[in-house]
Design an enzyme around this catalytic site. Structure first.
Site, PDB file in Angstrom:
ATOM      1  N   GLU A 123       0.830  -1.196   0.000  1.00  0.00           N
ATOM      2  CA  GLU A 123       0.000   0.000   0.000  1.00  0.00           C
ATOM      3  C   GLU A 123       0.871   1.255   0.000  1.00  0.00           C
ATOM      4  O   GLU A 123       1.984   1.260   0.535  1.00  0.00           O
ATOM      5  CB  GLU A 123      -0.939   0.000   1.209  1.00  0.00           C
ATOM      6  N   CYS A 136       3.780   8.707   0.751  1.00  0.00           N
ATOM      7  CA  CYS A 136       4.342   7.748   1.702  1.00  0.00           C
ATOM      8  C   CYS A 136       4.531   6.415   0.985  1.00  0.00           C
ATOM      9  O   CYS A 136       3.561   5.766   0.591  1.00  0.00           O
ATOM     10  CB  CYS A 136       3.403   7.596   2.899  1.00  0.00           C
ATOM     11  N   CYS A 143       6.702  -6.771   7.054  1.00  0.00           N
ATOM     12  CA  CYS A 143       7.705  -6.173   7.940  1.00  0.00           C
ATOM     13  C   CYS A 143       8.154  -7.221   8.951  1.00  0.00           C
ATOM     14  O   CYS A 143       7.377  -8.090   9.353  1.00  0.00           O
ATOM     15  CB  CYS A 143       7.110  -4.962   8.663  1.00  0.00           C
ATOM     16  N   CYS A 147       6.349  -4.177  15.666  1.00  0.00           N
ATOM     17  CA  CYS A 147       6.043  -3.126  16.645  1.00  0.00           C
ATOM     18  C   CYS A 147       4.606  -3.318  17.109  1.00  0.00           C
ATOM     19  O   CYS A 147       3.690  -3.458  16.297  1.00  0.00           O
ATOM     20  CB  CYS A 147       6.234  -1.742  16.023  1.00  0.00           C
ATOM     21  N   CYS A 150       1.559  -1.210  15.719  1.00  0.00           N
ATOM     22  CA  CYS A 150       1.538  -0.954  14.283  1.00  0.00           C
ATOM     23  C   CYS A 150       0.832  -2.080  13.537  1.00  0.00           C
ATOM     24  O   CYS A 150       1.206  -3.250  13.674  1.00  0.00           O
ATOM     25  CB  CYS A 150       2.969  -0.798  13.771  1.00  0.00           C
ATOM     26  N   CYS A 381      -1.018   6.731   9.637  1.00  0.00           N
ATOM     27  CA  CYS A 381       0.261   6.184  10.086  1.00  0.00           C
ATOM     28  C   CYS A 381       0.045   4.914  10.897  1.00  0.00           C
ATOM     29  O   CYS A 381      -0.722   4.881  11.849  1.00  0.00           O
ATOM     30  CB  CYS A 381       0.978   7.229  10.934  1.00  0.00           C
TER      31      CYS A 381
END
Length: 409
Positions: A123, A136, A143, A147, A150, A381
């Protein structure tokens, strides 16, 4: 709201629908000039011509934004056919394009498998603001960092993106926004940089950029090349969760602005929020920041700090943040937590975020509170994710209604 579109490029230089990326052909996008020259020589282009051909290709790809060799009208038809046979300059496939109520755009892009077993998706988000537009971009599919606050971190790493795929995000966004010169612009005309819709790019999408350093480096150096896409390095920001060995290299070899996903001022809490802290604790991370090449008041490091209710938002945390960053030219971005399905955190109360910001501002640090953008399309975010486990439409609409009701302006 989610909107469907005719996905032919808006304002693109070609009247033809751009071809999809092709694993069977080498791509010219993402190659350095030297690599492009070598590729041309391998298909029989005489060495004495390669400098001229590379200059032509660079202009067509990165100034004019073409995605079809047939649009390169100052290159002979025979040469275009030869290039078409051996090379690709295709864009990623757009699977879905959404526009938020606030104008934020989110694209779901599909790339070839390249060892992943099946095509992969990432994305990308565009945020329009007064006087600027920020794209962005993602560096990995998934990933590794997990985290805890997230959404992206809940998607396992599938593979790194190539330099071609990272640049492809910028190119297709400029296509969709009409940010390349019109097809009829005369060859050799001066193309103004003013008035661009994409003025800034941030490597803050899916993935940890410093775990894909070489591809990110190649892509960003091409993006900042003055004879092509021509983005200032002061308008390119790379965000890392704290991969200490790559921080100095970023400043030395790429020279862009640096952002650190900090989120905690104590190792024991950051170990939970940002688990890479167990490998590179705060003291090592801050030492690497102090040594960042070119660091000055004119080139400050941005520290990202997501505001989590009753977790990291006390005034003692604010005082700890001031102490931690002492001596580092810095800006602190306070980010209201953006909810996602299954998250265990809540956003700090707005009054508490303002008290936190006031304390930091009084210490002399710029501390803007980032206005949440694109929450209604999960484009804010920490919300990006691309796995096939995306919510059913009914579930997504229910979640969006909850978020809008609970986190209004």
């Amino acid at each position: 709201m989610s909107v469907s579109y005719d996905l032919r490029p808006i304002g693109a230089t070609s009247l033809l629908r751009p071809a999809r990326m092709d694993e069977t052909k080498a791509s010219l996008i993402g190659l350095s000039r030297a690599e492009m020259a070598s590729a041309l020589q391998e298909i029989g282009v005489p060495e004495r011509q390669t400098r001229m051909r590379v200059s032509q290709l660079w202009h067509w790809l990165y100034v004019r934004g073409v995605s079809n060799f047939d649009d390169m009208f100052n290159i002979s038809k025979d040469m275009r056919e030869k290039m078409k046979k051996h090379f690709s300059i295709a864009r990623p496939e757009i699977v879905e394009e959404q526009i938020s109520n606030d104008g934020t755009r989110k694209w779901l892009l599909r790339f070839p498998s390249r060892g992943a077993g099946k095509p992969v998706e990432v994305e990308m988000v565009y945020i329009p603001e007064e006087g600027r537009g920020t794209l962005c971009m993602s560096s990995q599919v998934g990933c590794t960092l997990t985290c805890s606050f997230c959404h992206t971190g809940t998607q396992k790493l599938v593979r790194n993106l190539t330099a071609e795929e990272i640049l492809g995000q910028l190119l297709i966004a400029r296509d969709r926004l009409g940010d390349f010169p019109d097809k009829d612009t005369p060859d050799g005309a001066i193309v103004p940089a003013e008035g661009r819709k994409i003025t800034n790019i941030v490597m803050m999408g899916m993935g940890e950029p410093l775990y894909n350093f070489e591809a990110v480096k190649k892509a960003l150096l091409i993006a900042s090349d003055g004879e092509g896409l021509s983005l200032s390095k002061r308008r390119i920001t790379l965000s890392t969760s704290g991969v200490v060995p790559g921080i100095f290299k970023t400043g030395e070899e790429i020279g862009v602005m640096l952002a650190i996903s900090l989120h905690a001022v104590r190792d024991e809490l950051r170990d939970i929020l940002v688990p890479i802290n167990k490998k590179y604790p705060l003291a090592e991370l801050l030492d690497a920041c102090r040594a960042y090449p070119g660091l000055s008041n004119a080139k400050r490091i941005t520290f990202e700090y997501v505001m989590l209710k009753d977790v990291n938002d006390s005034l003692d945390d604010a005082r700890g943040l001031i102490k931690l960053l002492k001596g580092i030219p810095a800006k602190i971005n306070l980010i209201p937590f953006n909810p996602w399905p299954g998250s265990n955190y809540q956003c700090s109360d707005w009054e508490q975020i303002e008290r936190f910001a006031d304390l930091i501002n009084q210490a002399g640090y710029a501390s803007p509170i980032r206005t949440p953008r694109g929450r209604d399309i999960l484009a804010a975010c920490g919300q990006l994710k691309s796995q096939s486990e995306r919510l059913r439409k009914s579930e997504r609409l229910k979640l969006e209604a909850m978020m809008i009701a609970g986190h209004g302006d």
